[in-house]
Scaffold this motif. Structure first.
Motif, PDB file in Angstrom:
ATOM      1  N   SER A  32      47.613   6.482 -16.320  1.00 21.25           N
ATOM      2  CA  SER A  32      48.035   7.882 -16.212  1.00 21.25           C
ATOM      3  C   SER A  32      46.826   8.805 -16.159  1.00 21.25           C
ATOM      4  CB  SER A  32      48.892   8.273 -17.415  1.00 21.25           C
ATOM      5  OG  SER A  32      50.072   7.530 -17.452  1.00 21.25           O
ATOM      6  N   PHE A  33      47.045   9.997 -15.610  1.00 21.11           N
ATOM      7  CA  PHE A  33      45.985  10.998 -15.559  1.00 21.11           C
ATOM      8  C   PHE A  33      46.588  12.373 -15.363  1.00 21.11           C
ATOM      9  CE2 PHE A  33      46.682   9.046 -11.465  1.00 21.11           C
ATOM     10  CZ  PHE A  33      46.790  10.114 -10.589  1.00 21.11           C
ATOM     11  N   ARG A  35      46.518  15.696 -13.260  1.00 20.33           N
ATOM     12  CA  ARG A  35      46.098  16.062 -11.909  1.00 20.33           C
ATOM     13  C   ARG A  35      46.644  17.448 -11.571  1.00 20.33           C
ATOM     14  NH1 ARG A  35      48.077  13.218  -6.404  1.00 20.33           N
ATOM     15  NH2 ARG A  35      46.812  14.458  -5.017  1.00 20.33           N
ATOM     16  N   GLY A  36      45.875  18.203 -10.804  1.00 19.86           N
ATOM     17  CA  GLY A  36      46.316  19.530 -10.374  1.00 19.86           C
ATOM     18  C   GLY A  36      46.290  20.551 -11.493  1.00 19.86           C
ATOM     19  N   ASP A  84      40.397  25.698 -11.554  1.00 21.26           N
ATOM     20  CA  ASP A  84      41.018  24.398 -11.310  1.00 21.26           C
ATOM     21  C   ASP A  84      40.285  23.332 -12.119  1.00 21.26           C
ATOM     22  OD1 ASP A  84      42.924  25.318  -9.478  1.00 21.26           O
ATOM     23  OD2 ASP A  84      41.472  25.221  -7.836  1.00 21.26           O
ATOM     24  N   PRO A  86      39.336  19.279 -12.907  1.00 22.67           N
ATOM     25  CA  PRO A  86      39.244  18.015 -12.188  1.00 22.67           C
ATOM     26  C   PRO A  86      40.325  17.060 -12.705  1.00 22.67           C
ATOM     27  CG  PRO A  86      37.593  18.084 -13.906  1.00 22.67           C
ATOM     28  CD  PRO A  86      38.261  19.432 -13.891  1.00 22.67           C
ATOM     29  N   THR A  87      40.545  15.970 -12.007  1.00 19.38           N
ATOM     30  CA  THR A  87      41.441  14.933 -12.506  1.00 19.38           C
ATOM     31  C   THR A  87      40.868  14.423 -13.825  1.00 19.38           C
ATOM     32  OG1 THR A  87      42.091  14.336 -10.268  1.00 19.38           O
ATOM     33  CG2 THR A  87      42.440  12.676 -11.980  1.00 19.38           C
ATOM     34  N   LYS A  89      41.513  11.759 -17.271  1.00 18.14           N
ATOM     35  CA  LYS A  89      42.245  10.594 -17.776  1.00 18.14           C
ATOM     36  C   LYS A  89      42.476  10.734 -19.283  1.00 18.14           C
ATOM     37  CE  LYS A  89      38.086   7.709 -18.294  1.00 18.14           C
ATOM     38  NZ  LYS A  89      37.251   8.826 -18.649  1.00 18.14           N
ATOM     39  N   GLY A 111      49.757  21.900 -13.490  1.00 21.01           N
ATOM     40  CA  GLY A 111      49.274  20.530 -13.566  1.00 21.01           C
ATOM     41  C   GLY A 111      50.354  19.619 -14.097  1.00 21.01           C
ATOM     42  N   TYR A 113      51.115  15.243 -15.532  1.00 16.43           N
ATOM     43  CA  TYR A 113      50.652  13.882 -15.805  1.00 16.43           C
ATOM     44  C   TYR A 113      51.259  12.962 -14.764  1.00 16.43           C
ATOM     45  CZ  TYR A 113      48.827  15.263 -20.392  1.00 16.43           C
ATOM     46  OH  TYR A 113      48.112  15.827 -21.399  1.00 16.43           O
ATOM     47  N   PHE A 114      50.417  12.208 -14.088  1.00 15.02           N
ATOM     48  CA  PHE A 114      50.840  11.256 -13.081  1.00 15.02           C
ATOM     49  C   PHE A 114      50.629   9.845 -13.628  1.00 15.02           C
ATOM     50  CE2 PHE A 114      50.234  15.049 -10.786  1.00 15.02           C
ATOM     51  CZ  PHE A 114      50.845  14.949  -9.533  1.00 15.02           C
TER      52      PHE A 114
END
Length: 116
Positions: A32-33, A35-36, A84, A86-87, A89, A111, A113-114
């Motif tokens: 997972s991370f 993103r956005g 913004d 960064p990605t 973790k 943003g 969590y992916f």
């Protein structure tokens, strides 16, 4: 792929010493991370204020290699700046400080969590 949207942190006022604003949840599933990600720096004072933001890898420390918003930049008087992220973790964290205490508020704006 799963995307989870939630408020990552409550608004935080910056002090003049570098402090952690939030840490990406270490309990997220493997892979997972964040993103956005985007944060808003709001200046409630009548003068421009220098701000520093650092996106720090887990176990690391703030420095020029992870500086996101350098102290040479300012947030204008009674205004805001969006930044913004960064990605990031799990375990990575965002730190910040301001040239004047208690006049810069950091808000989480976007943003998710992916995970795979």
């Amino acid at each position: 792929m799963t995307i989870t949207y939630r408020k990552i942190f409550e608004p935080v006022q910056l002090g003049t010493a570098l402090a952690t604003i939030f840490t990406v949840d270490i309990a997220l599933p493997a892979g997972s991370f964040l993103r956005g990600g985007r944060v808003r720096l709001v200046n409630t004072s009548g003068t421009a204020v220098a701000v520093e933001l650092d996106a720090v890898p887990s176990g690391g420390s703030a420095g020029v290699s992870n500086m996101l918003f350098p102290t040479s930049k300012t947030v204008p008087a009674s205004d805001y700046v969006d930044v913004d992220l960064p990605t990031m973790k799990p375990g990575d964290f965002l730190q910040g400080k301001a040239g004047t205490a208690s006049v810069i508020t950091v808000h989480f704006m976007a943003g998710g969590y992916f995970s795979s």
